[in-house]
Design an enzyme around this catalytic site. Structure first.
Site, PDB file in Angstrom:
ATOM      1  N   HIS A   1       0.720  -1.104   0.003  1.00  0.00           N
ATOM      2  CA  HIS A   1      -0.108  -0.044   0.084  1.00  0.00           C
ATOM      3  C   HIS A   1       0.826   1.229  -0.168  1.00  0.00           C
ATOM      4  O   HIS A   1       0.755   2.284   0.712  1.00  0.00           O
ATOM      5  CB  HIS A   1      -0.652   0.102   1.320  1.00  0.00           C
ATOM      6  CG  HIS A   1      -2.150  -0.921   1.340  1.00  0.00           C
ATOM      7  ND1 HIS A   1      -3.491  -0.762   0.740  1.00  0.00           N
ATOM      8  CD2 HIS A   1      -1.978  -2.524   1.226  1.00  0.00           C
ATOM      9  CE1 HIS A   1      -4.036  -2.039   0.645  1.00  0.00           C
ATOM     10  NE2 HIS A   1      -3.530  -2.778   1.019  1.00  0.00           N
TER      11      HIS A   1
ATOM     12  N   TYR B   1       4.289  -6.140   9.299  1.00  0.00           N
ATOM     13  CA  TYR B   1       4.109  -4.774   9.441  1.00  0.00           C
ATOM     14  C   TYR B   1       5.248  -4.037  10.261  1.00  0.00           C
ATOM     15  O   TYR B   1       5.805  -3.066   9.728  1.00  0.00           O
ATOM     16  CB  TYR B   1       2.777  -4.331   9.829  1.00  0.00           C
ATOM     17  CG  TYR B   1       1.718  -4.791   9.275  1.00  0.00           C
ATOM     18  CD1 TYR B   1       1.525  -5.465   8.153  1.00  0.00           C
ATOM     19  CD2 TYR B   1       0.451  -3.816   9.538  1.00  0.00           C
ATOM     20  CE1 TYR B   1       0.651  -5.589   7.177  1.00  0.00           C
ATOM     21  CE2 TYR B   1      -0.699  -4.258   8.792  1.00  0.00           C
ATOM     22  CZ  TYR B   1      -0.773  -4.894   7.709  1.00  0.00           C
ATOM     23  OH  TYR B   1      -1.753  -5.081   7.096  1.00  0.00           O
TER      24      TYR B   1
END
Length: 340
Positions: free
Chosen positions: A57, A327
């Site tokens: 993203h 992440y």
């Protein structure tokens, strides 16, 4: 825990090379699971390294607004999300994939990440995409998808035969690709539904658990680009279109919670729950600022679907559990790249 404290804690953990995130150590991995570093490497290899940016993203922008919970949800969960107070929210809108220069009409999922500041200063993250399910049921399968998508050094593009072979041998990925083909991307971030994908447990005042999924329904209505509009769209339009819409007032979504029943899958994000499940309206999300007009920034925030306040618990979904570690690796790399 405040946003500053969360980010500082992650920095400290990463600084000593710990693979755990501040929300707890990673659960035991399957024997063939890649490490979080390997996963991030595979995603990074799709379009090459973009220093200082998210590995997935990569293209996105920030926003700010509020969330106000409804009483019906308070009966299912003691989460402060549903206190009825108007809570500040940090938004990030994005296009899936690592390329920060992706065209805004690209046929890829759209992302909406929210960080809600709770009444006591704690945080609750809600991380969603505009597809109702995921292309992989296991970490290894998702990793193989990224490997198959890697750019060929000779062409600078993915090898179509590798992707074709992967999709042919993975029915869930084929279902996802077919869904993307049949559902053009939205014409605006404000005209899209967003889905939790994973199941979560709402815990009520009597400590009873209720398995749920949620989606955010746009009050402006869900609208998709036509094939002609996709072909004619400028390279960048989503940020400006949302800014223009905000000139007429807040952009709002209703949080719709689907309540699961025994037998509904909790550990496989490729599977949908039956459409006849009971649903309630759990609250209203309002976007009041976006892009360059937005107060503050979301780019130094690690939105994590496992950052959960009281009254909401994670499901035993291996993809959900794995996301925190990957992440954290991505976050640590971009922090180090930004450090002089």
């Amino acid at each position: 825990m405040s946003r500053f404290a969360v980010n500082l804690a992650v920095k400290l953990f990463l600084g000593v090379g710990c693979a755990a995130v501040v929300f707890g150590a990673l659960p035991a991995q399957a024997a063939d699971d890649p490490s979080p570093d390997q996963m991030v490497d595979a995603i990074q290899n799709i379009t090459g390294l973009h220093k200082g940016l998210r590995r997935n993203h990569g293209k996105g922008f920030c926003g700010a607004g509020t969330f106000k919970g409804d009483p019906d949800a308070a009966a299912l969960s003691v989460s402060p999300l549903f206190s009825g107070e108007s809570l500040p929210v940090l938004f990030r809108f994005s296009i899936a994939g690592p390329n920060p220069s992706a065209g805004d009409a690209a046929p890829a999922p759209r992302g909406l990440a929210l960080q809600v500041t709770l009444p006591d200063g704690g945080l609750q993250d809600l991380v969603m995409i505009n597809a109702p399910f995921f292309p992989s049921a296991t970490v290894k399968s998702f990793y193989d998808f990224q490997v198959a998508s890697a750019s060929d050094p000779a062409t600078g593009k993915p090898d179509p035969e590798k992707l074709k072979a992967y999709i042919a041998s993975n029915p869930a990925a084929k279902t996802f690709v077919d869904w993307l083909k049949a559902n053009n991307p939205p014409d605006s971030y404000g005209d899209s539904r967003y889905y939790s994908i994973h199941a979560f447990k709402f815990v009520d005042a009597a400590k009873q658990g209720h398995w749920v999924k949620w989606r955010f329904e746009p009050r402006d209505g869900a609208k998709a680009l036509t094939a002609e509009e996709m072909a004619a769209a400028p390279h960048d339009f989503l940020e400006q279109k949302l800014a223009d819409r905000l000139q007429t007032g807040p952009v709002e979504w209703d949080m719709i919670v689907t309540i699961g029943e025994p037998g509904d899958p909790l550990d496989n994000p490729t599977l949908l729950w039956p459409t006849e499940r009971r649903e309630i309206k759990a609250g209203t999300l309002s976007l009041t600022e976006a892009g360059s007009a937005s107060a503050g920034t979301c780019e130094d925030v690690m939105f994590d679907p496992n950052l959960l306040g009281p009254g909401i618990e994670a499901s035993p979904d291996p993809i959900l559990a794995y996301r925190s570690g990957a992440y954290a690796v991505s976050y640590g790399r971009r922090l180090q790249e930004k450090t002089p």
